[in-house]
Motif scaffolding. Structure first.
Motif, short mmCIF file in Angstrom:
data_model
loop_
_atom_site.label_atom_id
_atom_site.label_comp_id
_atom_site.label_asym_id
_atom_site.label_seq_id
_atom_site.Cartn_x
_atom_site.Cartn_y
_atom_site.Cartn_z
N ALA A 1 -5.25 -6.12 -19.36
CA ALA A 1 -6.05 -4.63 -18.97
C ALA A 1 -7.23 -4.74 -19.91
CB ALA A 1 -5.16 -3.36 -19.46
N GLY B 1 -0.80 -13.03 -10.71
CA GLY B 1 -0.34 -11.93 -11.82
C GLY B 1 0.13 -10.78 -10.88
N PRO B 2 0.37 -9.53 -11.55
CA PRO B 2 0.76 -8.23 -10.86
C PRO B 2 -0.33 -7.60 -10.02
CG PRO B 2 1.08 -8.41 -13.16
CD PRO B 2 0.40 -9.37 -13.03
N GLY B 3 0.07 -7.32 -8.76
CA GLY B 3 -1.11 -6.76 -7.77
C GLY B 3 -1.89 -5.60 -8.52
N ALA B 4 -1.40 -4.96 -9.13
CA ALA B 4 -2.10 -3.63 -9.85
C ALA B 4 -3.29 -4.38 -10.71
CB ALA B 4 -1.46 -2.88 -10.53
N ALA C 1 -5.70 -5.87 -8.57
CA ALA C 1 -6.55 -5.00 -8.02
C ALA C 1 -7.66 -4.57 -8.90
CB ALA C 1 -5.79 -3.79 -7.65
N ALA C 2 -7.16 -4.22 -10.16
CA ALA C 2 -8.14 -3.82 -11.10
C ALA C 2 -9.48 -4.78 -11.44
CB ALA C 2 -7.49 -3.61 -12.58
N GLU D 1 0.14 -7.05 -1.32
CA GLU D 1 0.26 -6.23 -2.39
C GLU D 1 -0.50 -4.98 -2.11
OE1 GLU D 1 -0.88 -9.48 -2.95
OE2 GLU D 1 0.58 -10.33 -4.17
N VAL D 2 0.20 -3.95 -2.26
CA VAL D 2 -0.45 -2.71 -1.71
C VAL D 2 -1.54 -2.13 -2.69
CG1 VAL D 2 1.35 -1.84 -0.12
CG2 VAL D 2 1.56 -1.39 -2.64
N GLU D 3 -1.19 -2.47 -3.92
CA GLU D 3 -2.43 -2.06 -4.67
C GLU D 3 -3.81 -2.74 -4.38
OE1 GLU D 3 0.46 -3.29 -5.42
OE2 GLU D 3 1.39 -2.17 -7.22
N THR E 1 -5.42 -1.21 -1.61
CA THR E 1 -5.92 0.14 -1.89
C THR E 1 -7.04 0.09 -2.53
OG1 THR E 1 -3.55 0.96 -2.24
CG2 THR E 1 -5.27 2.60 -2.88
N ALA E 2 -7.10 -0.84 -3.41
CA ALA E 2 -8.37 -1.09 -4.23
C ALA E 2 -9.57 -1.74 -3.62
CB ALA E 2 -8.12 -2.03 -5.51
N MET F 1 3.95 -6.14 -11.76
CA MET F 1 5.02 -5.56 -10.61
C MET F 1 4.29 -5.99 -9.30
SD MET F 1 6.92 -2.31 -9.60
CE MET F 1 5.62 -1.30 -9.56
N ASN F 2 4.64 -6.79 -8.41
CA ASN F 2 3.96 -7.21 -6.99
C ASN F 2 4.82 -6.02 -6.02
OD1 ASN F 2 2.18 -8.56 -7.88
ND2 ASN F 2 3.22 -10.62 -7.19
N ARG F 3 4.09 -5.12 -5.39
CA ARG F 3 4.83 -4.32 -4.37
C ARG F 3 4.02 -4.64 -2.94
NH1 ARG F 3 3.73 1.41 -5.73
NH2 ARG F 3 1.69 0.87 -6.55
N VAL F 4 5.04 -5.15 -2.19
CA VAL F 4 4.70 -6.07 -1.00
C VAL F 4 5.11 -5.18 0.22
CG1 VAL F 4 4.48 -8.30 -1.80
CG2 VAL F 4 6.59 -7.42 -0.93
N ARG G 1 -8.37 4.48 -9.24
CA ARG G 1 -9.20 3.73 -8.21
C ARG G 1 -9.24 2.29 -8.47
NH1 ARG G 1 -14.08 2.63 -9.04
NH2 ARG G 1 -14.37 4.22 -10.84
N GLN G 2 -9.48 2.02 -9.72
CA GLN G 2 -9.72 0.63 -9.96
C GLN G 2 -8.29 -0.27 -9.66
OE1 GLN G 2 -10.51 -0.17 -14.17
NE2 GLN G 2 -11.52 -2.05 -13.83
N TYR G 3 -7.13 0.26 -10.19
CA TYR G 3 -5.85 -0.32 -10.09
C TYR G 3 -5.24 0.03 -8.58
CZ TYR G 3 -5.69 -1.83 -15.08
OH TYR G 3 -6.13 -2.48 -16.02
N GLY G 4 -5.88 0.81 -7.79
CA GLY G 4 -5.22 0.96 -6.41
C GLY G 4 -4.03 1.97 -6.52
N ARG H 1 -1.15 4.36 1.64
CA ARG H 1 -1.99 3.83 0.73
C ARG H 1 -3.23 4.79 1.08
NH1 ARG H 1 1.10 2.66 -2.94
NH2 ARG H 1 -0.83 2.00 -3.96
#
Lengths: 660, 430
Positions: A205, A230-233, A236-237, A264-266, A269-270, B1-4, B163-166, B370
């Protein structure tokens, strides 16, 4: 004219405060008297607020000097020193730094941390140097976390090397990483990347936070994170930060589209949020090319990023097999507009998964061309499209379409007739009563619903009643029964007279339907007629029951009528010799819906005992609930009454809840 | 964490009735038992006090949500909450569909869990931002009670992070999901009462804060963590009590008093009605300033919002326009002058606002789709900014001029220091 400060008494006191008074208030903060302590705190707060107002620099400096003296004086009681330091958080400047710096190593943790916070907020550059020095001089993990954090908040670039050295420390590593992220720049970024724990969430981060201020090196690090597994979030960032830094459009478009294709949904969204800055022909074209690789979530996001060049893709998406995508495509088609938009939406409204969304969209679209195309489709087009156009014109309340709706009532296609009825339910008026009555009184269910809706808002009620009556009689007996069903919606003298005449019908079904019709009357006009029915010796018992229940129903439902008259109607049912237990229960229940002192009295008397004691209790509980927002006192009184009377628990509970 | 997508596969159902305006509309949620366990949103509840009571029962009663963790600094409370969750899910546990509910003292333990999709935060205000930011960074969606943050700077960070991290972040200013408030805002937005001049909003008053004598911290209560980033004060039950009439809400350390309490609802609706969701007022004037009878904030077009000025029939919010008035309250109460505009249907081209019929449902739908929820983080931040700035003006006893574009106080350096609050170590993370 009032002084600028005149309305604020405490501020006037504060401005006049002397050093002696400040010392007095500070010592009161160490007092064992709660009220005295609070008073002192408030006075010092007021003094601080006043001394920091624009243009009062000398007052601020005076107060700072007094607070610094108290904070640095070992004779000052500890709570007073803590308070002085806390006020220095807002008042302190350069001259407070030395004392605050010394307090960073004080044995009391609260005083120490208060000093650290005061230095964090201090505008003087020396405050940063003092915090940095303290970081090197303490091994206490909590103190080091605080100091690292403060250096980050101040964006002290001088602290990068020292913070970097703490990155792999299990106690303070996260705070050091966060601070480096805030400070940013190439040096901080390099330190973060070199950390043995670069994959740790806090460090990742921080890298994302630091990178945008580190130029090309920052971009490269963000790209690496985005392309990692790595993690989706986190990815995304990185993508958001990367796009915020700007760059070549083609590269940015590629990044957004690849994120839209990711599972990955994040990321999706991003990408949607970041892609708004890029929206244009190139992005639309890239989305079109990647459409087949996108998940439904990605497609939904992509549709929002299309520009005019993406119009064909949006129109095609109206037929997407996923309802979510098709529904969002409707929004995209509306937003992008264009010549074919109305036609495409009409086709979607004619059937398919996007039908409701397309109809709503067409109903809300503005513009002469929209209306023109809708009217043309409603006049002549294949039945599903014609039906959709008729419905939408109704939703738009476009009364110029009345001839089209009325013509459609006679169409051979049932879907078109149904659509016309739906439109008239929404937008029909007096002119539509006759054609709708022709359809409805003949047994058409949709026509009946539309007729009821139109009658309930009829302007000329007498004429509407006559029209319905005539058409009902023409289709007797079925037509009369249907007309009786709708007459309460018209109400008024003309309707009442006609229903009254049906009471004399030799046909038992019609007479019963007339009693039911009167029972549904919206005002008390129906009550007297029903009394005559109920009291007549020639009325069969079952019709008498029907009439008495009807009176009770009107008493309950005629909320626009005077409460006294409603109470009287219910009371008469209660006392009617011909009323059975069920009719009386209905009357008791009706009394509970009339929040009036008279109905309350009747019910309270019944609470004392008798056959309908429980019913009266529940009616009073309902009344308490109805009174809740209007008369709290009455609600409480009823609740207490029910509590004392030993009413059923459910009734007592309901009233108690209302009174709470 | 990956959320698919497999975890969000009921997007299809959820979006089937999506609205034409490109914003999600309410979709009835399937009843309990109709959603496969693998498709449920796994959730942690944080802060098991007064506000969480309704959320807990609501979330546990849904088929599309699985509460797997609770968190509170009070051991008694968190264990009671865990027992309640386990009791509700008892049947699922027996069938093996549910592995149990963990109870944590530290929210950080929840952030470490990759099997948790979303968190619902109902702590006192001073913990909102630290927990929400940690959740967003760990890839979780967030419902955070109002006001969104304790300080203005926290709000900016939280909104940017979302916003940045969705992340899907819903702020609990739930009046946006009530019909009457939406309708009132549509009436104002469509100009049916003409140009809005003044708005009155009823917030009421808390008792003043107080100093209390130190008392022993009860066994099982992590008071240091309860205080978290705020300055240390000795423990007293009145300070930490959850109470709609006061409790911790009275203290400036933990919130903005009534401005942050009811203001976070009513000022939010006023922002919505005035079309200022991405902006805000330009001046905040405290009660008493030059004899002002009411606290007030002013928009750049001259619209004035007066706190606790009279409203007709006790309505919560009263808009006064050049051609009419709108009065609105909870309980679906809406009145207008002239009366006919209350029922006037929206026509083609009229502004239609985002429709949500239930705030929690809307958040859960948006987690699946989303799409932005009805009160997303930027909206929550702009509303909280008003609450916070009104509080700063009140505490400083002077007006504050605000630049809503740069998000900065103009011409008052000392007041600018109040836009954030230094955090007590070790609770410094945001």
């Amino acid at each position: 004219m009032k002084s600028k400060w005149g309305g604020l008494l405490w501020l006037g006191l504060a401005v006049a405060a002397s050093g002696q008074e400040v010392r007095g208030w500070l010592s009161s903060i160490a007092s064992g008297d709660d009220a005295q302590r609070y008073e002192a705190r408030m006075r010092l707060h007021a003094l601080t607020a006043a001394a920091t107002r624009p243009g009062a620099e000398s007052e601020r400096a005076d107060l700072e000097r007094m607070l610094v003296a108290a904070a640095g004086d070992v004779q000052t009681p500890l709570p007073a020193r803590v308070a002085a330091v806390r006020f220095l958080e807002t008042v302190g400047g350069a001259s407070a730094v030395p004392v605050l710096g010394r307090l960073l190593s004080h044995p009391d943790a609260d005083l120490r941390d208060s000093a650290r916070r005061a230095l964090e907020a201090n505008p003087s550059p020396e405050a940063g140097a003092t915090l940095l020095e303290a970081l090197g001089g303490t091994a206490d993990p909590v103190a080091r976390i605080g100091l690292a954090h403060s250096l980050g908040v101040r964006r002290e670039r001088r602290a990068v090397a020292r913070l970097a050295a703490l990155l792999d420390d299990p106690g303070v590593g996260d705070a050091a990483a966060a601070a480096l992220g805030r400070i940013g720049g190439a040096e901080a970024l390099t330190a973060l990347q070199k950390s043995r724990n670069a994959a740790r969430p806090s460090v990742a981060a921080a890298i994302i936070e630091a990178a945008p201020s580190a130029g090309e090196a920052g971009k490269a690090s963000l790209l690496a994170i985005f392309r990692s597994n790595g993690p989706g979030a986190v990815r995304a960032a990185a993508l958001s930060a990367l796009l915020a830094m700007g760059g070549k459009t083609e590269e940015e478009v590629e990044l957004v589209v690849s994120a839209l294709c990711a599972p990955e949904v994040e990321l999706t969204t991003a990408a949607r949020a970041a892609g708004r800055q890029l929206a244009g022909r190139t992005l639309s074209s890239a989305i079109d090319g990647a459409w087949g690789r996108m998940t439904p979530v990605g497609r939904v996001a992509a549709l929002e990023l299309l520009d005019e060049a993406g119009r064909p893709r949006a129109v095609a998406a109206l037929r997407d097999e996923d309802p979510a995508v098709a529904a969002v495509a409707v929004s995209a088609v509306v937003r992008l507009g264009g010549v074919g938009a109305v036609v495409a939406l009409l086709e979607a409204a004619a059937g398919g998964v996007a039908k409701p969304a397309a109809e709503s969209a067409l109903a809300a679209m503005r513009g002469g061309e929209v209306e023109q195309r809708l009217r043309a489709a409603a006049e002549s087009s294949p039945p599903p499209v014609r039906a959709a156009a008729l419905r939408v014109l109704g939703m738009r309340r476009d009364t110029s379409a009345r001839p089209l709706w009325q013509a459609a009532l006679k169409a051979t296609d049932p879907e078109v007739v149904r659509a016309a009825c739906q439109a008239l339910r929404t937008a029909g008026a007096d002119e539509d009563v006759a054609p709708l009555a022709d359809l409805a009184l003949g047994g058409h269910a949709d026509g009946m619903m539309a007729l009821k809706a139109v009658l309930s808002r009829a302007g000329n009620r007498a004429e509407a009643a006559r029209l319905v009556a005539r058409r009902g009689e023409a289709g007797a007996p079925k037509g009369v029964l249907a007309a009786l069903e709708v007459m309460p919606l018209v109400a008024g003298p003309a309707a009442l007279d006609w229903v009254n005449t049906q009471l004399t019908s030799a046909d038992g079904n019609i007479k019963a339907a007339a009693i039911r019709s009167l029972s549904a009357w919206p005002d008390l006009d129906g009550v007297e007629v029903l009394w005559k029915v109920a009291e007549s010796g020639s009325t069969p018992a079952w019709q008498r029951t029907l009439a008495l229940r009807g009176i009770a129903r009107i008493a309950s439902a005629a909320t626009n009528a005077p409460a006294e008259a409603r109470v009287e109607a219910a009371r008469r049912v209660l006392q009617a010799p011909t009323a059975g237990p069920e009719e009386k229960k209905a009357a008791v229940s009706a009394l509970g819906t009339i929040p009036h002192v008279r109905s309350s009295e009747i019910l309270e008397a019944m609470l004392a005992g008798g056959e309908f004691r429980d019913e009266a209790a529940f009616a009073l509980a309902n009344m308490a609930a109805a009174w809740r927002d209007r008369d709290r006192e009455a609600t409480r009184r009823l609740s207490e009454l029910l509590e004392k009377s030993g009413a059923p628990e459910a009734a007592r509970k309901k009233a108690a809840e209302a009174a709470r | 964490m990956n959320r698919v997508l497999s975890r969000r596969s009921f997007l299809r159902r959820a979006m089937a009735a999506a609205g034409a305006a490109g914003v999600p509309v309410f979709v009835p949620v399937l009843g309990r038992g109709q959603t496969a366990p693998s498709n449920r949103i796994t959730m942690a509840l944080i802060g098991m006090g007064l506000m969480m009571q309704g959320h807990l029962r609501g979330m546990c009663g849904r088929g599309d949500v699985q509460v797997v963790a609770v968190c509170d600094v009070d051991r008694g409370r968190r264990e009671k909450a865990r027992a309640e969750v386990e009791s509700i899910y008892g049947k699922d546990r027996r069938s093996g569909a549910w592995r149990g509910c963990e109870a944590y003292n530290e929210h950080e333990r929840i952030m470490e869990r990759t099997d948790i999709d979303a968190v619902l935060i109902a702590t006192p205000d001073h913990w909102h931002a630290p927990i929400a930011c940690a959740a967003i960074r760990s890839g979780k969606d967030v419902y955070v009670q109002k006001p969104m943050t304790l300080t203005q700077r926290e709000g900016r960070v939280l909104s940017d992070l979302a916003r940045q991290y969705g992340a899907i972040v819903q702020v609990g200013s739930q009046q946006r999901s009530e019909r009457a408030f939406r309708r009132a805002c549509e009436i104002v937005r469509n100009g049916w009462i003409g140009k809005v001049k003044v708005v009155h909003a009823r917030l009421g008053e808390f008792p003043p804060p107080a100093d209390y004598p130190a008392q022993p911290v009860p066994e099982g209560f992590d008071y240091d963590r309860w205080l978290g980033p705020t300055p240390w004060f000795p423990y007293h039950p009145e300070r930490v009590k959850g109470d709609y009439g006061g409790g911790w809400r009275r203290f400036w350390e933990y919130g903005s008093r009534k401005n942050g309490d009811w203001g976070a609802h009513h000022f939010d609706i006023i922002q919505w009605a005035l079309g200022r969701d991405d902006s805000g007022p330009v001046e905040f004037i405290p009660k008493g300033w030059q004899g002002a009878e009411h606290q007030m904030h002013v928009y750049d077009d001259g619209v004035r919002v007066l706190r606790d000025a009279p409203t007709r029939d006790g309505h919560m919010i009263h808009f006064f326009g050049s051609d009419g008035e709108v009065m609105v309250s909870r309980g679906d109460r809406l009145d207008t002058v002239p009366a006919e505009i209350k029922e006037r249907p929206l026509g083609p081209g009229d502004t239609r606002l985002y429709e949500s019929r239930n705030h929690e449902d809307n958040w859960l739908e948006c987690i699946r789709t989303r799409q932005p929820p009805i009160c997303h983080a930027e909206i929550g931040h702009r509303t909280a900014t008003i609450c916070i700035l009104a509080g700063i003006a009140e505490r400083l006893g002077r007006p504050i001029r605000w630049d809503p574009v740069r998000e900065d106080i103009v011409g008052d350096e000392a007041a600018r220091r109040w836009l954030d609050r230094p955090r007590r170590a070790p609770y410094v993370y945001l």
